[in-house]
Design an enzyme around this catalytic site. Structure first.
Site, PDB file in Angstrom:
ATOM      1  N   ARG A  56       0.684  -1.020  -0.163  1.00 34.75           N
ATOM      2  CA  ARG A  56      -0.149  -0.502   0.337  1.00 34.75           C
ATOM      3  C   ARG A  56       0.457   1.693  -0.334  1.00 34.75           C
ATOM      4  O   ARG A  56       0.302   2.238  -0.674  1.00 34.75           O
ATOM      5  CB  ARG A  56      -0.778   0.397   0.747  1.00 34.75           C
ATOM      6  CG  ARG A  56      -2.145  -0.533   1.430  1.00 34.75           C
ATOM      7  CD  ARG A  56      -2.769  -0.361   2.026  1.00 34.75           C
ATOM      8  NE  ARG A  56      -3.448   0.960   2.597  1.00 34.75           N
ATOM      9  CZ  ARG A  56      -4.336   1.405   3.512  1.00 34.75           C
ATOM     10  NH1 ARG A  56      -3.779   0.716   4.640  1.00 34.75           N
ATOM     11  NH2 ARG A  56      -4.452   2.554   3.374  1.00 34.75           N
ATOM     12  N   HIS A  60       0.161   5.198  -1.291  1.00 32.71           N
ATOM     13  CA  HIS A  60       0.178   5.892  -1.104  1.00 32.71           C
ATOM     14  C   HIS A  60       1.092   7.102  -1.045  1.00 32.71           C
ATOM     15  O   HIS A  60       1.090   8.629  -0.924  1.00 32.71           O
ATOM     16  CB  HIS A  60      -0.331   6.470   0.622  1.00 32.71           C
ATOM     17  CG  HIS A  60      -1.385   5.637   0.724  1.00 32.71           C
ATOM     18  ND1 HIS A  60      -2.310   6.458   1.470  1.00 32.71           N
ATOM     19  CD2 HIS A  60      -1.534   4.578   0.637  1.00 32.71           C
ATOM     20  CE1 HIS A  60      -3.418   5.090   1.479  1.00 32.71           C
ATOM     21  NE2 HIS A  60      -3.100   4.241   0.344  1.00 32.71           N
ATOM     22  N   GLY A  66       4.448  12.322  -7.188  1.00 33.54           N
ATOM     23  CA  GLY A  66       5.237  10.973  -7.643  1.00 33.54           C
ATOM     24  C   GLY A  66       5.777   9.994  -6.365  1.00 33.54           C
ATOM     25  O   GLY A  66       5.760  10.540  -5.388  1.00 33.54           O
ATOM     26  N   SER A  70       8.340  10.296   0.297  1.00 32.60           N
ATOM     27  CA  SER A  70       7.600  11.793   0.901  1.00 32.60           C
ATOM     28  C   SER A  70       6.693  10.309   1.658  1.00 32.60           C
ATOM     29  O   SER A  70       6.873  11.296   3.009  1.00 32.60           O
ATOM     30  CB  SER A  70       6.990  12.669   0.317  1.00 32.60           C
ATOM     31  OG  SER A  70       5.871  12.324  -0.636  1.00 32.60           O
ATOM     32  N   ASN A  88      -4.584   8.395   5.807  1.00 26.62           N
ATOM     33  CA  ASN A  88      -3.149   7.337   5.632  1.00 26.62           C
ATOM     34  C   ASN A  88      -2.819   7.275   7.567  1.00 26.62           C
ATOM     35  O   ASN A  88      -2.633   6.094   8.484  1.00 26.62           O
ATOM     36  CB  ASN A  88      -2.260   8.266   5.907  1.00 26.62           C
ATOM     37  CG  ASN A  88      -1.649   8.357   4.163  1.00 26.62           C
ATOM     38  OD1 ASN A  88      -2.156   7.470   3.871  1.00 26.62           O
ATOM     39  ND2 ASN A  88      -0.790   8.747   3.830  1.00 26.62           N
ATOM     40  N   HIS A 187      -6.171  -4.692  -3.003  1.00 27.26           N
ATOM     41  CA  HIS A 187      -7.648  -5.066  -1.860  1.00 27.26           C
ATOM     42  C   HIS A 187      -6.968  -6.647  -1.743  1.00 27.26           C
ATOM     43  O   HIS A 187      -7.937  -7.809  -0.958  1.00 27.26           O
ATOM     44  CB  HIS A 187      -7.926  -4.706  -2.130  1.00 27.26           C
ATOM     45  CG  HIS A 187      -8.060  -3.012  -1.656  1.00 27.26           C
ATOM     46  ND1 HIS A 187      -9.661  -2.207  -1.936  1.00 27.26           N
ATOM     47  CD2 HIS A 187      -7.131  -3.016  -1.243  1.00 27.26           C
ATOM     48  CE1 HIS A 187      -8.731  -0.682  -0.992  1.00 27.26           C
ATOM     49  NE2 HIS A 187      -7.580  -1.153  -1.001  1.00 27.26           N
ATOM     50  N   SER A 188      -6.740  -8.111  -2.309  1.00 29.85           N
ATOM     51  CA  SER A 188      -6.274  -9.028  -2.374  1.00 29.85           C
ATOM     52  C   SER A 188      -5.803  -9.733  -1.911  1.00 29.85           C
ATOM     53  O   SER A 188      -6.278 -10.456  -1.003  1.00 29.85           O
ATOM     54  CB  SER A 188      -6.316  -9.710  -3.908  1.00 29.85           C
ATOM     55  OG  SER A 188      -5.972 -11.044  -3.098  1.00 29.85           O
ATOM     56  N   THR A 241      -9.835 -14.314   0.868  1.00 32.37           N
ATOM     57  CA  THR A 241      -8.048 -14.946   1.208  1.00 32.37           C
ATOM     58  C   THR A 241      -7.449 -14.154   1.303  1.00 32.37           C
ATOM     59  O   THR A 241      -6.767 -14.018   0.516  1.00 32.37           O
ATOM     60  CB  THR A 241      -7.795 -15.852  -0.404  1.00 32.37           C
ATOM     61  OG1 THR A 241      -8.063 -15.160  -1.775  1.00 32.37           O
ATOM     62  CG2 THR A 241      -8.788 -16.846  -0.152  1.00 32.37           C
TER      63      THR A 241
END
Length: 326
Positions: A56, A60, A66, A70, A88, A187-188, A241
C-alpha cells in the site's frame, strides 16, 4: 493547494525527471534487489499482514507528488508530513519494515539506494511473496526533501469514493479504467478498518440504511464485526483469502462481498464492471494487468530536487543545517 494546481505542477516537472530503468543499481549495488527480497520474506514470515501494508505504501507515495519516498518522512516542527493525513492516519503501517530494508542496504552499499526505490522493490516483492505476480522494476528515483499532509489530503481518495470519482482521479495520472480496476486488486491481500465501512453498514448516502449492494449474509458478518459501538480500529479481511494474492477479490465483488464502498462500486458501475467480471474469471489476465499498472504508477515523478536519504524517516542533515541549529 488545490488538486488541479498540484497536477499541473506535477506534469510540468515530470518532464524533467531523470529516466528510470531496470538494473539501475547493477554496478553500484548488485545485491540490492535480493537484499530487499530477503528482508521482506523475513518480515512477512513474522507478520503476514506486513506484505499488504508495504504494498500500500507504493500507492500512497506515488499518488502524492510522485514516487519519492515522501510518505516515509516523520513530521518535524517545520513540516506536517503525510503519515497523519486523512487517508493514512491509523491506517498506513509497516514503516519499520522499510527501516529494516534500508538498514540492510546501507550495510551493503552506503547511501546508494533511495527510499523511494525501496518502496517500489518491496511492494513488488510483497505481491510476489503472497502468491501474486512478479515484474521487472524500473529504478533510479531520488528521495524528496519534504512531504505535505495537505497535498495528501487533497489527492488520496476516501473509502467512500465511487467508481466515477476514482476514474477521474486515475485519469489525471494517465491511468486507465482498466488500470484502476486491476490496481484495486491490491485489496486481494490485507485488512481494512471498521471506520471505513460504518457508513455502508448503517447510513449509506444518509439514508439511515445499509448499502443495498452488500450481499445479506456478508452484511450480517460485517455487522457482527463492526457493531455501532465497536472500536473503529478493529479490522476485517478485504477478501476471502486475505493472505493470498489471487483473484478472489473480484469473485467477491461479483457476489456483493466487497469490504469497502470503493471496492464494490467497481462492480455496480457499468464502466468498471466488465473488468471486474473479466478478472474474476481470468486470474492470469489480472496478474498481467496488475503488474503493468504497478509499473505505470511507479513511473510517476514530480521532477523536484531530491537526495538519497541515509534514514528513510528524515532528510539528510547538511552542513548549512548544522550551522543554523548551532
Amino acid at each position: 493547494m488545490s488538486l488541479l494546481v498540484l497536477l499541473c505542477i506535477f506534469h510540468i516537472a515530470a518532464a524533467a525527471a531523470a529516466p528510470l530503468r531496470p538494473g539501475f543499481y547493477s554496478k553500484t549495488c548488485p545485491k540490492a534487489e535480493s537484499i530487499v527480497r530477503e528482508v521482506m520474506k523475513k518480515a512477512m514470515n513474522k507478520e503476514p499482514r506486513s506484505g499488504a501494508s508495504v504494498m500500500r505504501l507504493q500507492f500512497h507515495d506515488c499518488f502524492v507528488n510522485g514516487c519519492d519516498g515522501s510518505v516515509l518522512l516523520d513530521d518535524t516542527p517545520n513540516m506536517l508530513g503525510e503519515k497523519l493525513a486523512l487517508s493514512n492516519i491509523n491506517s498506513l503501517r509497516s514503516f519499520e519494515v522499510i527501516d529494516q530494508v534500508k538498514e540492510a542496504l546501507e550495510a551493503e552499499c552506503p547511501q546508494t539506494i533511495s527510499c523511494a526505490d525501496i518502496i517500489i522493490m518491496a511492494s513488488r516483492d510483497a505481491v510476489a511473496l503472497s502468491g501474486g505476480p512478479s515484474w521487472e522494476v524500473k529504478l533510479g528515483r531520488k528521495d524528496s526533501l519534504t512531504a505535505s499532509q495537505e497535498d495528501s489530503n487533497n489527492i488520496m481518495p476516501s473509502p467512500r469514493s465511487n467508481a466515477s470519482s476514482l476514474i477521474d482521479l486515475f485519469n489525471q495520472y494517465h491511468l486507465s479504467v482498466k488500470d484502476l480496476v486491476a490496481l484495486s486488486g491490491s485489496h486481494s491481500i490485507g485488512q481494512g478498518r471498521c471506520f471505513s465501512i460504518m457508513f455502508r453498514l448503517y447510513n449509506q448516502s444518509g439514508t439511515g440504511r445499509p448499502d443495498p449492494a452488500i450481499e445479506p449474509k456478508y452484511r450480517n458478518k460485517l455487522n457482527r464485526l463492526c457493531p455501532l459501538n465497536v472500536d473503529q480500529n478493529v479490522t476485517g479481511d478485504l477478501d476471502a483469502t486475505p493472505k493470498i494474492f489471487d483473484n478472489q477479490y473480484f469473485k467477491d465483488l461479483v457476489l456483493g462481498r466487497g469490504f469497502l464502498n470503493s471496492d464494490e462500486t467497481l462492480f455496480t458501475y457499468p464502466r468498471t464492471r466488465k473488468f471486474v467480471q473479466l478478472y474474476s474469471k481470468d486470474q492470469s489476465k489480472f496478474f498481467k494487468d496488475f503488474a503493468r499498472g504497478m509499473i505505470k504508477m511507479g513511473d510517476l515523478q514530480s521532477g523536484r530536487p531530491g537526495e538519497i536519504r541515509r534514514n528513510c524517516r528524515v532528510v539528510n542533515v547538511r552542513a548549512v543545517d548544522g550551522l543554523l541549529e548551532s
